[in-house]
Design an enzyme around this catalytic site. Sequence first.
Site, PDB file in Angstrom:
ATOM      1  N   GLN A   1      -4.559  -1.538   9.435  1.00  0.00           N
ATOM      2  CA  GLN A   1      -4.462  -2.883   8.862  1.00  0.00           C
ATOM      3  C   GLN A   1      -5.053  -3.927   9.813  1.00  0.00           C
ATOM      4  OE1 GLN A   1      -3.233  -3.549   5.640  1.00  0.00           O
ATOM      5  NE2 GLN A   1      -4.112  -5.545   6.070  1.00  0.00           N
TER       6      GLN A   1
ATOM      7  N   ASP B   1     -11.106   2.684   3.782  1.00  0.00           N
ATOM      8  CA  ASP B   1     -11.451   1.263   3.632  1.00  0.00           C
ATOM      9  C   ASP B   1     -12.967   1.078   3.508  1.00  0.00           C
ATOM     10  OD1 ASP B   1      -9.276  -0.466   3.502  1.00  0.00           O
ATOM     11  OD2 ASP B   1      -8.903  -0.363   5.662  1.00  0.00           O
TER      12      ASP B   1
ATOM     13  N   LYS C   1       0.842  -1.206   0.000  1.00  0.00           N
ATOM     14  CA  LYS C   1       0.000   0.000   0.000  1.00  0.00           C
ATOM     15  C   LYS C   1       0.875   1.254   0.000  1.00  0.00           C
ATOM     16  CE  LYS C   1      -3.816  -2.553   2.019  1.00  0.00           C
ATOM     17  NZ  LYS C   1      -4.529  -3.008   3.224  1.00  0.00           N
TER      18      LYS C   1
END
Length: 284
Positions: A96, A119, A52
């Site tokens: 994460q 997200d 990422k």
Amino acid sequence: MAKIIDGKAVSAMIKESVAQQTKELVSSGIKPKLAVVIVGDDSASRVYVNNKKKACEVVGFESVEYALSKDTTQEELLKLIEKLNNDKSVNGILCQLPLPKQIDEEAIITAISPLKDVDAFHAENVGHIMIGNYTFLPCTPAGVMELLKSENIEIEGKNCVIIGRSNIVGKPMSMLLLQKNGTVTICHSKTKNLKEITKSADILVAAIGVAKFVTADMIKPGAVVIDVGMNRDENGKLCGDVDFDDVKQTASYITPVPGGVGPMTIAMLMQNTLMAAKKQNNIN
Ligand code: NAP
């Protein structure tokens, strides 16, 4: 023999478009910034976070990593999230998952500002997706939709079957296919006669987490098969939820693992971060 949908190529095009738009933003003094939080030393999470950060560099974003020890308390993590929520230079926050067991994931997801929730896991953003009036889409299902679009695969009126009902893949995937007028069935571990259902699918999305679970006898000839899974096979090699070599003989389109949905997830994260930066700066 199925046509292979090239997620690497599609994701490269999306990242290129994000990079172009980022250049314009940067020339007006705005550089999108993504804060990436990782807790503990899970090796898969480390690979995802590195990928990422690399993607941020490629599209011209700034990224900042917060690597916390595996003993971090929920309170400490909430404090960091609050700091990032209040930091005007940060446009997107990504924590994460999975988090260590002493931390309640739901509490962390809820703490992230919905405006920075790139997200799209926050209940507020999930609600917007249900209604069909959203800013951010969850990256993996959004990536699947882009793959279908890249091959002009018709969704309207098609039987779409999803195996898996997680909050991050299966459930939002069902909403996106429904919004495109697919007839959607969601299967899970308690589903009876799974094979009968999957054999009715014109579009089958596998998001199970079991290596090579979907075999050719579960597929209707000519079906489109999208493999979200990321597993290791008996030799430790990366593989999907679909038995690729078997199913590609029966399907009309198939996504490979690696090189299918995986790169799309990251491209969509870049798109969400760009969108967050634009929204926060009142740019359409
Ligand atoms: P998850 O939260 O573990 O959900 C798995 C789902 O599969 C559950 O709904 C489960 O049913 C269902 N399932 C498990 N065994 C089954 C069986 N025998 N028959 C029918 N359904 C079954 O997983 P996830 O987070 O959605 O991820 C799924 C896979 O996608 C994993 O391999 C993950 O690594 C991968 N993934 C990839 C990306 C990417 O970027 N490519 C992103 C996210 C996830 P129950 O609900 O009944 O337990």
